[in-house]
Motif scaffolding. Sequence first.
Motif, PDB file in Angstrom:
ATOM      1  N   GLY A 128     -19.730   8.666  -6.982  1.00 39.29           N
ATOM      2  CA  GLY A 128     -20.748   9.672  -7.114  1.00 39.29           C
ATOM      3  C   GLY A 128     -20.933  10.369  -5.621  1.00 39.29           C
ATOM      4  N   TRP A 129     -21.822   9.545  -4.673  1.00 42.65           N
ATOM      5  CA  TRP A 129     -22.085  10.531  -3.324  1.00 42.65           C
ATOM      6  C   TRP A 129     -20.151  10.851  -2.267  1.00 42.65           C
ATOM      7  CZ3 TRP A 129     -25.224  12.649  -0.096  1.00 42.65           C
ATOM      8  CH2 TRP A 129     -25.012  12.807   1.543  1.00 42.65           C
ATOM      9  N   ALA A 130     -19.847  10.040  -2.652  1.00 48.58           N
ATOM     10  CA  ALA A 130     -18.084  10.178  -1.927  1.00 48.58           C
ATOM     11  C   ALA A 130     -17.515  11.633  -2.367  1.00 48.58           C
ATOM     12  CB  ALA A 130     -17.624   8.740  -1.577  1.00 48.58           C
ATOM     13  N   GLU A 131     -17.672  11.543  -3.678  1.00 50.85           N
ATOM     14  CA  GLU A 131     -16.986  12.760  -4.846  1.00 50.85           C
ATOM     15  C   GLU A 131     -17.891  14.310  -3.533  1.00 50.85           C
ATOM     16  OE1 GLU A 131     -15.866  14.181  -8.544  1.00 50.85           O
ATOM     17  OE2 GLU A 131     -16.361  12.162  -8.388  1.00 50.85           O
ATOM     18  N   TYR A 132     -19.102  13.685  -4.137  1.00 53.88           N
ATOM     19  CA  TYR A 132     -20.025  14.667  -3.073  1.00 53.88           C
ATOM     20  C   TYR A 132     -19.829  15.781  -2.385  1.00 53.88           C
ATOM     21  CZ  TYR A 132     -24.373  17.685  -2.371  1.00 53.88           C
ATOM     22  OH  TYR A 132     -25.547  18.399  -1.514  1.00 53.88           O
ATOM     23  N   GLN A 134     -16.762  15.486  -0.330  1.00 53.76           N
ATOM     24  CA  GLN A 134     -15.468  16.483  -0.259  1.00 53.76           C
ATOM     25  C   GLN A 134     -16.204  17.593  -0.946  1.00 53.76           C
ATOM     26  OE1 GLN A 134     -12.774  13.075  -2.082  1.00 53.76           O
ATOM     27  NE2 GLN A 134     -12.864  12.511   0.086  1.00 53.76           N
ATOM     28  N   SER A 135     -17.396  17.329  -2.088  1.00 57.17           N
ATOM     29  CA  SER A 135     -16.270  18.858  -2.517  1.00 57.17           C
ATOM     30  C   SER A 135     -17.679  20.119  -3.257  1.00 57.17           C
ATOM     31  CB  SER A 135     -15.775  18.810  -4.058  1.00 57.17           C
ATOM     32  OG  SER A 135     -16.525  17.863  -5.101  1.00 57.17           O
ATOM     33  N   GLY A 136     -18.695  18.641  -3.560  1.00 56.50           N
ATOM     34  CA  GLY A 136     -19.627  19.398  -3.120  1.00 56.50           C
ATOM     35  C   GLY A 136     -20.680  19.150  -5.050  1.00 56.50           C
ATOM     36  N   ALA A 137     -19.460  18.464  -5.540  1.00 59.57           N
ATOM     37  CA  ALA A 137     -19.530  17.952  -7.296  1.00 59.57           C
ATOM     38  C   ALA A 137     -18.922  16.817  -7.678  1.00 59.57           C
ATOM     39  CB  ALA A 137     -18.173  19.171  -7.668  1.00 59.57           C
ATOM     40  N   ILE A 138     -19.875  16.111  -8.879  1.00 61.31           N
ATOM     41  CA  ILE A 138     -19.028  14.673  -9.311  1.00 61.31           C
ATOM     42  C   ILE A 138     -18.523  15.183 -10.597  1.00 61.31           C
ATOM     43  CG2 ILE A 138     -19.670  12.904  -9.390  1.00 61.31           C
ATOM     44  CD1 ILE A 138     -22.161  12.414  -7.696  1.00 61.31           C
ATOM     45  N   CYS A 139     -17.429  15.339 -10.858  1.00 59.70           N
ATOM     46  CA  CYS A 139     -16.218  15.133 -12.339  1.00 59.70           C
ATOM     47  C   CYS A 139     -16.593  16.320 -12.343  1.00 59.70           C
ATOM     48  CB  CYS A 139     -16.967  13.981 -13.340  1.00 59.70           C
ATOM     49  SG  CYS A 139     -16.841  12.226 -12.860  1.00 59.70           S
ATOM     50  N   ALA A 145     -26.712  22.334  -2.507  1.00 58.49           N
ATOM     51  CA  ALA A 145     -25.990  21.896  -1.351  1.00 58.49           C
ATOM     52  C   ALA A 145     -27.341  20.767  -0.768  1.00 58.49           C
ATOM     53  CB  ALA A 145     -25.536  23.256  -0.676  1.00 58.49           C
ATOM     54  N   GLY A 146     -26.517  20.580   0.326  1.00 62.19           N
ATOM     55  CA  GLY A 146     -27.888  19.692   0.749  1.00 62.19           C
ATOM     56  C   GLY A 146     -28.274  18.677   0.716  1.00 62.19           C
ATOM     57  N   LEU A 147     -28.231  17.481  -0.322  1.00 65.09           N
ATOM     58  CA  LEU A 147     -28.775  16.728  -0.964  1.00 65.09           C
ATOM     59  C   LEU A 147     -28.121  15.678  -0.261  1.00 65.09           C
ATOM     60  CD1 LEU A 147     -27.408  16.448  -5.151  1.00 65.09           C
ATOM     61  CD2 LEU A 147     -29.597  16.856  -3.596  1.00 65.09           C
ATOM     62  N   ARG A 148     -29.210  14.746  -0.329  1.00 68.56           N
ATOM     63  CA  ARG A 148     -28.960  13.693   0.766  1.00 68.56           C
ATOM     64  C   ARG A 148     -28.059  12.454  -0.044  1.00 68.56           C
ATOM     65  NH1 ARG A 148     -34.714  13.326   2.237  1.00 68.56           N
ATOM     66  NH2 ARG A 148     -34.906  13.547   0.633  1.00 68.56           N
ATOM     67  N   GLN A 149     -27.696  11.199   0.776  1.00 71.79           N
ATOM     68  CA  GLN A 149     -27.472  10.453   0.392  1.00 71.79           C
ATOM     69  C   GLN A 149     -28.743   9.354  -0.248  1.00 71.79           C
ATOM     70  OE1 GLN A 149     -26.326   6.802   2.885  1.00 71.79           O
ATOM     71  NE2 GLN A 149     -25.062   5.618   1.211  1.00 71.79           N
TER      72      GLN A 149
END
Length: 297
Positions: A128-132, A134-139, A145-149
């Motif tokens: 989910g972190w990897a997808e976010y 790249q795209s700012g979204a998950i599924c 914006a700006g979420l941290r791991q």
Amino acid sequence: MTSNDPFEFDSNGALLRTHLPLPGQSGKVRDVYDLGDSLLIVSTDRISAFDWILPNGIPNKGSILTAMSRFWFDHLQVANHLISCEVPQQVIDLGIDASVLADRIMVVRKAQVVPFECVIRGFIEGSGWAEYQQSGAICGIDLPAGLRQCDRLPEPIFTPATKAETGHDENVSTEVMSAAIGAEQTELLRRLSLQVYTTAADHAAERGILIADTKFEWGLVDGEVILIDEVLTPDSSRFWPKSSYEPGHSQPSFDKQYVREWLSETDWDRNSPPPTLPADVVQRTGEKYREALDILT
């Protein structure tokens, strides 16, 4: 599943495989046997990482996973597949040492398995972190914006995944799931999964554990949706200690973190059979599984 010996152990006494004289099949961790009107699920001590089953296991891991699933099935008060955790007479009559199976089996109802993993994320990590990033979204779900791991999400989200026979499950949108099984059933599974996650996360947080994410499997019995497979174990969830939680980087966890870290530091290429785990990694991994069980239950 054929062998002269019904049980296969490694040098540390971890149960790697069972070979009962019953129709069955083997997954990454569990051996499943057909009892006719029910199934026998045996949780072995096998451990997998990076889509490989490792050559040695974690002693008593299967017993810990079974105890944890049994606790959650009872605590969650949601329809599920568990019938009994007692070794059935049908297996005792085989003349094998049934004590090996004690504490690591579940007798369950047969169900038509929903062909999607129902993943709930309360925090952002992993795929989910990897997808976010790249795209700012998950599924397909847009996130701030700006979420941290490892940040806590504004609210838990439902992110289904396909059930891969080999390799990684693939994250998909609810639209893809709806197209396959129908919008009504997808919405029901979304609601049930969020409900179960919230109940479990509240309990775990009171005990000092954050459930970052987890995956549920559901099945149908006579039209009723029931919770199946294992549930809320370190093999299917990310458990983080609440006391040391700090977003912005990866978190220590109650799972196979030591296994993944050790493998990542070796020269293993992930395309050939993996190396044997050293004794200290086996011990520390087993201690983390046991600690999670003790804290939660």
